[in-house]
Design a protein around this motif. Sequence first.
Motif, PDB file in Angstrom:
ATOM      1  N   SER A 123      -3.338  -6.058   7.046  1.00 37.65           N
ATOM      2  CA  SER A 123      -2.600  -7.046   6.223  1.00 37.65           C
ATOM      3  C   SER A 123      -3.348  -7.586   5.209  1.00 37.65           C
ATOM      4  O   SER A 123      -2.980  -7.860   4.086  1.00 37.65           O
ATOM      5  CB  SER A 123      -1.817  -8.200   7.299  1.00 37.65           C
ATOM      6  N   HIS A 124      -4.683  -8.066   5.472  1.00 37.97           N
ATOM      7  CA  HIS A 124      -5.589  -8.746   4.638  1.00 37.97           C
ATOM      8  C   HIS A 124      -5.998  -7.833   3.378  1.00 37.97           C
ATOM      9  O   HIS A 124      -5.988  -7.980   2.185  1.00 37.97           O
ATOM     10  CB  HIS A 124      -6.814  -9.132   5.179  1.00 37.97           C
ATOM     11  N   ILE A 125      -6.235  -6.561   3.891  1.00 36.56           N
ATOM     12  CA  ILE A 125      -6.682  -5.375   2.769  1.00 36.56           C
ATOM     13  C   ILE A 125      -5.289  -5.430   1.931  1.00 36.56           C
ATOM     14  O   ILE A 125      -5.454  -5.161   0.673  1.00 36.56           O
ATOM     15  CB  ILE A 125      -6.799  -4.016   3.486  1.00 36.56           C
ATOM     16  N   GLU A 126      -4.174  -5.206   2.482  1.00 37.43           N
ATOM     17  CA  GLU A 126      -2.847  -5.348   1.774  1.00 37.43           C
ATOM     18  C   GLU A 126      -2.722  -6.380   0.566  1.00 37.43           C
ATOM     19  O   GLU A 126      -2.311  -6.247  -0.531  1.00 37.43           O
ATOM     20  CB  GLU A 126      -1.672  -5.124   2.374  1.00 37.43           C
ATOM     21  N   CYS A 127      -3.199  -7.487   1.368  1.00 38.66           N
ATOM     22  CA  CYS A 127      -3.172  -8.812   0.474  1.00 38.66           C
ATOM     23  C   CYS A 127      -4.118  -8.549  -0.892  1.00 38.66           C
ATOM     24  O   CYS A 127      -3.746  -9.157  -1.717  1.00 38.66           O
ATOM     25  CB  CYS A 127      -3.465  -9.890   1.338  1.00 38.66           C
ATOM     26  N   VAL A 128      -5.319  -8.095  -0.233  1.00 37.71           N
ATOM     27  CA  VAL A 128      -6.429  -8.126  -1.504  1.00 37.71           C
ATOM     28  C   VAL A 128      -5.911  -7.297  -2.537  1.00 37.71           C
ATOM     29  O   VAL A 128      -6.140  -7.658  -3.804  1.00 37.71           O
ATOM     30  CB  VAL A 128      -7.869  -7.620  -0.930  1.00 37.71           C
ATOM     31  N   LEU A 129      -5.496  -6.194  -2.123  1.00 42.57           N
ATOM     32  CA  LEU A 129      -4.965  -4.876  -3.220  1.00 42.57           C
ATOM     33  C   LEU A 129      -3.716  -5.308  -3.890  1.00 42.57           C
ATOM     34  O   LEU A 129      -3.539  -4.957  -5.063  1.00 42.57           O
ATOM     35  CB  LEU A 129      -4.960  -3.772  -2.415  1.00 42.57           C
ATOM     36  N   GLU A 130      -3.143  -6.248  -3.691  1.00 45.65           N
ATOM     37  CA  GLU A 130      -1.968  -6.716  -4.315  1.00 45.65           C
ATOM     38  C   GLU A 130      -1.952  -7.900  -5.330  1.00 45.65           C
ATOM     39  O   GLU A 130      -1.024  -8.179  -6.048  1.00 45.65           O
ATOM     40  CB  GLU A 130      -0.719  -7.339  -3.160  1.00 45.65           C
ATOM     41  N   LYS A 131      -3.287  -8.386  -5.272  1.00 49.67           N
ATOM     42  CA  LYS A 131      -3.527  -9.350  -6.143  1.00 49.67           C
ATOM     43  C   LYS A 131      -3.503  -8.851  -7.667  1.00 49.67           C
ATOM     44  O   LYS A 131      -4.161  -7.923  -7.804  1.00 49.67           O
ATOM     45  CB  LYS A 131      -4.935 -10.104  -5.859  1.00 49.67           C
ATOM     46  N   PRO A 132      -3.282  -9.826  -8.577  1.00 49.88           N
ATOM     47  CA  PRO A 132      -3.129  -9.315 -10.019  1.00 49.88           C
ATOM     48  C   PRO A 132      -4.516  -8.723 -10.630  1.00 49.88           C
ATOM     49  O   PRO A 132      -4.864  -7.696 -11.168  1.00 49.88           O
ATOM     50  CB  PRO A 132      -2.669 -10.390 -10.823  1.00 49.88           C
ATOM     51  N   ALA A 133      -5.750  -9.329  -9.985  1.00 50.49           N
ATOM     52  CA  ALA A 133      -6.983  -8.955 -10.390  1.00 50.49           C
ATOM     53  C   ALA A 133      -7.199  -7.387 -10.134  1.00 50.49           C
ATOM     54  O   ALA A 133      -8.080  -6.938 -10.794  1.00 50.49           O
ATOM     55  CB  ALA A 133      -7.776  -9.908  -9.874  1.00 50.49           C
ATOM     56  N   TYR A 134      -6.477  -7.077  -9.116  1.00 55.47           N
ATOM     57  CA  TYR A 134      -6.872  -5.659  -8.864  1.00 55.47           C
ATOM     58  C   TYR A 134      -6.702  -4.679  -9.794  1.00 55.47           C
ATOM     59  O   TYR A 134      -7.081  -3.455  -9.809  1.00 55.47           O
ATOM     60  CB  TYR A 134      -6.213  -5.312  -7.463  1.00 55.47           C
ATOM     61  N   ALA A 135      -5.667  -4.977 -10.496  1.00 55.37           N
ATOM     62  CA  ALA A 135      -5.277  -4.057 -11.522  1.00 55.37           C
ATOM     63  C   ALA A 135      -6.382  -3.670 -12.713  1.00 55.37           C
ATOM     64  O   ALA A 135      -6.095  -2.950 -13.490  1.00 55.37           O
ATOM     65  CB  ALA A 135      -3.841  -4.373 -12.377  1.00 55.37           C
ATOM     66  N   GLY A 136      -7.339  -4.601 -12.671  1.00 56.46           N
ATOM     67  CA  GLY A 136      -8.430  -4.162 -13.382  1.00 56.46           C
ATOM     68  C   GLY A 136      -8.666  -5.331 -14.560  1.00 56.46           C
ATOM     69  O   GLY A 136      -9.509  -5.194 -15.418  1.00 56.46           O
ATOM     70  N   SER A 137      -7.949  -6.248 -14.428  1.00 54.77           N
ATOM     71  CA  SER A 137      -7.935  -7.408 -15.447  1.00 54.77           C
ATOM     72  C   SER A 137      -9.316  -8.083 -15.368  1.00 54.77           C
ATOM     73  O   SER A 137      -9.771  -8.877 -16.394  1.00 54.77           O
ATOM     74  CB  SER A 137      -6.779  -8.454 -15.344  1.00 54.77           C
ATOM     75  N   GLU A 138      -9.918  -8.136 -14.269  1.00 55.52           N
ATOM     76  CA  GLU A 138     -11.183  -8.637 -13.868  1.00 55.52           C
ATOM     77  C   GLU A 138     -12.097  -7.884 -12.884  1.00 55.52           C
ATOM     78  O   GLU A 138     -11.454  -7.220 -12.041  1.00 55.52           O
ATOM     79  CB  GLU A 138     -10.909 -10.245 -13.675  1.00 55.52           C
TER      80      GLU A 138
END
Length: 338
Positions: A310-325
């Motif tokens: 669940s935490h891994i999913e949460c981390v990957l769902e954050k907007p920053a994951y898309a590469g903006s930072e």
Amino acid sequence: MSGRRVGFCLSDKKRRRMNLDAFTHFCAGHGVEVVEIDLTQPLAPQGPFDVIVHKLSDVIVEAEHDSQSQQLLANFQSYLSAHSSTVLLDPLPAMTQLLDRFASYQIMSKLQNSLRDWRICSPPYLEIHGASDLSSIQEAVMRQGLSFPLICKTRVAHGCLSHEMSLIFSATSLANIHPPCVLQSFVNHGAVLHKVFVVGDRHFCVERPSLKNFPSGPSDRKTIFFNSHQVSKPESSSDLTALDEQMPCLPPPSSEALAALVRELRVQLGMALFGVDVIINIHTHTLTVIDINIFPGYEGVPQFFSSLLSHIECVLEKPAYAGSESAQSTDGAATRDL
């Protein structure tokens, strides 16, 4: 989450304790591929990785004096620098500081100010950096306000030797310590240790055996040498944990206070996978923090697999994951909350 790849970089011992095979099967049922990383081989062909979960404590400690471990760590950091979108659980600098009890105890001591309203504290402690004459150590103990008995712990908070501790009852017995080490005032706590296991925003509290109560103040009792891991095993039974039958039961830790402690530590540490050892002072009922642990075993936490995924999913769902930072700086430190 389908199609995500999560790399795990663990020692054989940690892999077995975590039961990585079972977690791999669990993740496969949720569309997540778990890949075991071999640090001795080039990392790029083993990737790509959306997330890397690791416990590189062995490598970090050995890199202090071993060139092969230095190279393994350098290769790992180079891969992270070249793949900035890969999220690392947990950042290397954050983990490194917890391998040094001098650093982690400084963090613990600061909690008394930020969590004063919750009656959370840590015992007085003293860093012994190197060989020193007995009188100097005795004077430093008095100056720092430590009270006997004292717990003596190694400076390095990893490996078999880190569990080897001693209970010192007098100023004369300070001759038994082996620097570098930490001296910490022993707090009577009814032989009960509360291990708080943190997985991202979730935490779990498990009760374990601990050292029994001892009379406060110096005494002529000989130094007691013990292994903390053996003492605090769930099934542990020894003279060191045997309580007086007249000892009243202590109240459990306040769930609100534990939540406040975990929130503050997540901010201070910048980590998502760690453990905190807390005890309840039998006289004041104060919640007392005595140690912080990197990526612990999570024994007694049946929800660990689901909480970690669940935490891994949460981390990957954050907007920053898309590469903006960038998820990693060049030194491996995270630039966003994990």
